[in-house]
Write an enzyme that holds these catalytic residues in place. Structure first.
Site, PDB file in Angstrom:
ATOM      1  N   GLU A 107     -23.285   9.852 -49.861  1.00  0.00           N
ATOM      2  CA  GLU A 107     -23.903   8.665 -49.246  1.00  0.00           C
ATOM      3  C   GLU A 107     -22.867   7.574 -48.981  1.00  0.00           C
ATOM      4  O   GLU A 107     -22.905   6.885 -47.964  1.00  0.00           O
ATOM      5  CB  GLU A 107     -25.014   8.136 -50.166  1.00  0.00           C
ATOM      6  CG  GLU A 107     -25.766   6.923 -49.673  1.00  0.00           C
ATOM      7  CD  GLU A 107     -26.617   7.202 -48.444  1.00  0.00           C
ATOM      8  OE1 GLU A 107     -26.161   6.843 -47.344  1.00  0.00           O
ATOM      9  OE2 GLU A 107     -27.707   7.781 -48.577  1.00  0.00           O
ATOM     10  N   LYS A 151     -17.058   8.938 -39.628  1.00  0.00           N
ATOM     11  CA  LYS A 151     -18.429   8.651 -40.053  1.00  0.00           C
ATOM     12  C   LYS A 151     -19.442   9.234 -39.071  1.00  0.00           C
ATOM     13  O   LYS A 151     -20.485   9.752 -39.469  1.00  0.00           O
ATOM     14  CB  LYS A 151     -18.612   7.144 -40.203  1.00  0.00           C
ATOM     15  CG  LYS A 151     -17.761   6.573 -41.352  1.00  0.00           C
ATOM     16  CD  LYS A 151     -17.703   5.047 -41.302  1.00  0.00           C
ATOM     17  CE  LYS A 151     -16.890   4.483 -42.460  1.00  0.00           C
ATOM     18  NZ  LYS A 151     -16.639   3.024 -42.287  1.00  0.00           N
ATOM     19  N   GLY A 198     -16.539  -2.420 -49.152  1.00  0.00           N
ATOM     20  CA  GLY A 198     -16.454  -3.237 -50.356  1.00  0.00           C
ATOM     21  C   GLY A 198     -16.712  -2.392 -51.579  1.00  0.00           C
ATOM     22  O   GLY A 198     -17.432  -1.394 -51.521  1.00  0.00           O
ATOM     23  N   VAL A 234     -20.381   6.898 -45.562  1.00  0.00           N
ATOM     24  CA  VAL A 234     -20.784   6.237 -44.312  1.00  0.00           C
ATOM     25  C   VAL A 234     -21.544   4.961 -44.642  1.00  0.00           C
ATOM     26  O   VAL A 234     -22.511   4.995 -45.398  1.00  0.00           O
ATOM     27  CB  VAL A 234     -21.704   7.138 -43.458  1.00  0.00           C
ATOM     28  CG1 VAL A 234     -22.108   6.424 -42.169  1.00  0.00           C
ATOM     29  CG2 VAL A 234     -21.047   8.469 -43.143  1.00  0.00           C
ATOM     30  N   GLY A 290      -8.500  -9.400 -45.595  1.00  0.00           N
ATOM     31  CA  GLY A 290      -8.603  -8.087 -46.232  1.00  0.00           C
ATOM     32  C   GLY A 290      -9.563  -7.135 -45.528  1.00  0.00           C
ATOM     33  O   GLY A 290      -9.849  -6.052 -46.021  1.00  0.00           O
ATOM     34  N   LYS A 332     -14.801   9.974 -46.559  1.00  0.00           N
ATOM     35  CA  LYS A 332     -15.226  10.341 -45.192  1.00  0.00           C
ATOM     36  C   LYS A 332     -14.275  11.322 -44.519  1.00  0.00           C
ATOM     37  O   LYS A 332     -14.707  12.210 -43.789  1.00  0.00           O
ATOM     38  CB  LYS A 332     -15.391   9.089 -44.323  1.00  0.00           C
ATOM     39  CG  LYS A 332     -14.122   8.272 -44.203  1.00  0.00           C
ATOM     40  CD  LYS A 332     -14.310   6.994 -43.407  1.00  0.00           C
ATOM     41  CE  LYS A 332     -13.016   6.205 -43.390  1.00  0.00           C
ATOM     42  NZ  LYS A 332     -12.551   5.762 -44.717  1.00  0.00           N
ATOM     43  N   ILE A 379     -25.251   1.024 -47.462  1.00  0.00           N
ATOM     44  CA  ILE A 379     -26.464   1.227 -46.665  1.00  0.00           C
ATOM     45  C   ILE A 379     -27.014   2.628 -46.904  1.00  0.00           C
ATOM     46  O   ILE A 379     -26.301   3.602 -46.709  1.00  0.00           O
ATOM     47  CB  ILE A 379     -26.164   1.076 -45.157  1.00  0.00           C
ATOM     48  CG1 ILE A 379     -25.511  -0.275 -44.878  1.00  0.00           C
ATOM     49  CG2 ILE A 379     -27.419   1.260 -44.332  1.00  0.00           C
ATOM     50  CD1 ILE A 379     -25.001  -0.411 -43.438  1.00  0.00           C
ATOM     51  N   ASP A 389     -11.783   5.762 -38.101  1.00  0.00           N
ATOM     52  CA  ASP A 389     -12.708   5.590 -39.215  1.00  0.00           C
ATOM     53  C   ASP A 389     -14.147   5.830 -38.747  1.00  0.00           C
ATOM     54  O   ASP A 389     -14.900   6.600 -39.348  1.00  0.00           O
ATOM     55  CB  ASP A 389     -12.542   4.163 -39.772  1.00  0.00           C
ATOM     56  CG  ASP A 389     -13.574   3.811 -40.821  1.00  0.00           C
ATOM     57  OD1 ASP A 389     -13.380   4.184 -41.984  1.00  0.00           O
ATOM     58  OD2 ASP A 389     -14.576   3.148 -40.469  1.00  0.00           O
ATOM     59  N   GLU A 416      -6.339  -3.455 -42.608  1.00  0.00           N
ATOM     60  CA  GLU A 416      -5.111  -3.187 -43.350  1.00  0.00           C
ATOM     61  C   GLU A 416      -3.938  -3.899 -42.716  1.00  0.00           C
ATOM     62  O   GLU A 416      -3.821  -3.978 -41.502  1.00  0.00           O
ATOM     63  CB  GLU A 416      -4.857  -1.680 -43.394  1.00  0.00           C
ATOM     64  CG  GLU A 416      -5.780  -0.997 -44.389  1.00  0.00           C
ATOM     65  CD  GLU A 416      -5.435   0.477 -44.564  1.00  0.00           C
ATOM     66  OE1 GLU A 416      -4.237   0.793 -44.576  1.00  0.00           O
ATOM     67  OE2 GLU A 416      -6.376   1.272 -44.674  1.00  0.00           O
TER      68      GLU A 416
END
Lengths: 447, 447
Positions: free
Chosen positions: B144, B221, B318, B147, B202, B120, B151, B217, B205
């Protein structure tokens, strides 16, 4: 670059469309393409232009549309005008129903034309021969609009999510029934009144709302999604169906007390290589996101072995959302268009041949509402029948005692075979302590 | 068909991948491709095989993976081994960060390779030059996974929804902050405790959680999604940002009393040809579907002029969901792959050049929580400041009187210019009747 090649490249950037069927959706597609043509060209480099429109009642309809589009579009009443016109690249079939739409589409594919359709009945009943004809002619048939109106679901399953084995799909795929159940749930309307409101607002058909109410519409859509998800052809007739006519305000209230809402779900799952496909009302937990899909909205929730759980949500019907999906498919074809070297976009992905599990063999948790005599020993007799048929009970609540010495009992079972539940109910109805079994509804805990 | 053509067709069905970066996501992609290779081949007719994997710490990592894959994959530590290998068709960049990832990707594109990335930061900062290099070399870069983890959102915006002018995107794009806010909301944890839990699990960070907490972040996105939605390049630095550190349990309780929950939203909108892009906490109505996106889940909600409102929902991070998107992009490229005639898949769709509206000029509704002296005339003084700055008040609630003669007041404004609100607050802080302005949070009614 020689001149032929330049002409050819330029021609590949101009895509000619023929629309068969100028009804509610067809008019929406016509208007979308005309209003977004320049926008789509800037975005994709492709000029999508409608060359022909065919409708059986074209004389009156063309009178509405011709003044808007001048001489650019040729309006006529014979589908062959489109199917046999070598200049048409993509046929957009918006007639609906199986016949004569199927004939139009098969002939278009045989003539090497790509096809885009919103026709759930045709895909859910005749998918296999359509995809086979498409593959045999190096073209494709795209049908995003056949499920969930404007919600992107078929495209994502065929590409962004394509790496996943999908184990389960849960859809709220019919806006009419979801609208009726939402009005019952939120405002306490009974089924008949909620249906009348849905009919007045155009969400349900006035003359014969049964395709929605009885789950046929959702079953077509589930057959389509399941075929893609499980890579094995599922047809409409293989989907088990129960509608929402039997759902009462009393069921909704009892469900609410237990932490559930009632939705008409379309559920497809791959259970050890067998496909389970069923459309029926179900109690789902209030705090699951599917419980917040209200009114005429649709949603598709799916489980993939890498992606986990994902959901798409939006308006499941209407001319503008449906046109959005139809034109999305046209753009998908246009982006890859090469008149000299046609090839499928996605192709058929049903490489497997999985059996369909009959409803009797599926397992479910059930809600059962009964009216019983209000006297000792009743529960023992009912419990004995359940126990004798391998149906174990998770919880039981005796509701208010009625006038005349009767009482209501709600049972929630554990997961049991449908046939065992059906057999129990048949026996329970015959017990002298039971006045009536008011309803049996499946419970989906969605965990 | 001559033999060369047969070989060529056969080679177009075998796609060789090189993965740069064998960290958390890279390992996930490696495992996905190896476990789903046969499945993907059956589905698409394309054999996707990993030829090379590069990582700077390859010696220890290869020791983990080599035994699993035998000699099929060549492990090494120099990215050029992939970038300069003519047999590699698609480079999968999973290093993260801008440098050296950008150099790897630019060089891959220049060598005529397709690129798939989950990066990103790189796309949100260097998108324009990347897409230009891709176009100049007749290939494409797909992202893909950058972001919303697994999804599907970029693919659908580029195809199924491509016919729409999108006027607004609202995203819950950062799982860490959504997890923290959900724990605060549902369990009454304060920010520090909720952050600690997120770190232990987790989700955040441990050393430096600021990229999530401060909205960086989500801003990356949002820049990516807005560029696609509004057809005009938006870079990370252009996004207005406020994080969630300042959100207290008290704010959450007051919001709840008013019928709202607090979420970190990433909102992009096209307002009369200017782009507004902002990441900040916001009060949203409890009954809106975005209010039910909880814990580490992500969602993207968008408004299109034909499709209406649609939403996609799922796990936003993930290794497995992200790998699902990465391989979805690989499949998208593979389906269209022709080694002799490479061409972009979607290409860059930023054909417009719209100005970014500064935060001062944007309009918002605000929640303001103040601690004031508990005596007559206080409200008049505050109201005079708001009034003098064109800020009109929709509602005001005086909360409990505190010890020591102070009281809390919550104001909800109408939609006002941000600069007028900022100026009001500066003046209100100076009033002798005001002890402190505890918080100012935007309100999004999402109607």
């Amino acid at each position: 670059m020689n001149e032929n090649l330049i002409n050819d490249l330029s021609r590949n950037n101009m895509i000619s469309i023929g629309i068969i069927g100028l009804g509610y959706i067809g008019s929406g597609v016509l208007k979308l393409i005309e209003s977004q043509k320049e926008y789509i060209k800037k975005k994709t480099g492709k000029l999508i232009s409608i060359k022909r429109v065919v409708d059986k009642d074209i004389i009156e309809k063309a009178a509405m549309f011709e003044p808007l589009f001048g001489d650019e579009i040729i309006f006529s009443s014979n589908a062959d005008d489109i199917i046999n016109d070598p200049a048409i690249d993509i046929v957009v079939e918006l007639v609906g129903g199986i016949d004569p739409a199927y004939t139009y589409v098969i002939n278009s594919l045989k003539n090497g034309k790509y096809v885009v359709t919103a026709n759930k009945d045709m895909i859910a009943n005749k998918g296999e021969s359509l995809f086979s004809a498409a593959a045999g002619n190096d073209v494709d048939i795209l049908f995003e609009a056949s499920v969930g109106g404007g919600i992107p679901i078929i495209g994502p399953m065929k590409s962004s999510l394509a790496a996943n084995n999908i184990s389960k799909i849960i859809g709220i795929l019919n806006g009419t029934t979801n609208y009726i159940l939402t009005r019952m749930q939120k405002e306490g309307l009974n089924f008949e009144n909620a249906l009348s409101v849905a009919q007045e607002l155009g969400y349900a058909e006035k003359v014969n709302p049964s395709a929605d109410i009885e789950g046929n519409d959702a079953a077509c859509k589930l057959a389509i999604l399941s075929s893609i998800a499980f890579n094995s052809r599922v047809v409409f007739g293989e989907v088990y169906k129960e509608g929402i006519k039997k759902i009462t305000l009393e069921d909704i209230r009892h469900a609410n007390d237990l932490g559930y809402v009632i939705k008409l779900l379309a559920i497809g799952s791959d259970e050890g290589g067998s496909i389970c496909v069923r459309v029926h009302p179900a109690l789902i937990p209030k705090d699951h996101i599917l419980a917040s899909i209200n009114y005429a909205n649709n949603a598709v929730y799916l489980y993939g072995n890498f992606v986990g759980e994902v959901m798409s949500y939006g308006q499941g019907a209407g001319d503008r959302p449906t046109a959005s999906s139809v034109v999305g498919d046209i753009i998908q074809i246009a982006r890859n268009f090469d008149r000299q070297h046609k090839k499928p976009i996605f192709g058929c992905t049903c490489f497997a041949n999985k059996p369909i599990k009959p409803i009797d063999e599926m397992e479910n948790k059930f809600y059962a509402l009964m009216e019983v005599k209000d006297r000792p020993g009743v529960l023992a007799k009912i419990a004995a029948v359940f126990g004798g048929n391998n149906v174990s009970i998770e919880s039981m609540i005796q509701k208010q005692t009625q006038e005349g010495g009767s009482a209501k009992i709600v049972f929630i079972t554990h997961r049991v075979l449908n046939k065992d539940m059906f057999k129990s109910v048949k026996e329970i109805i015959k017990l002298d302590v039971v006045n009536q079994v008011l309803n049996i509804i499946r419970v989906e805990d969605l965990q």
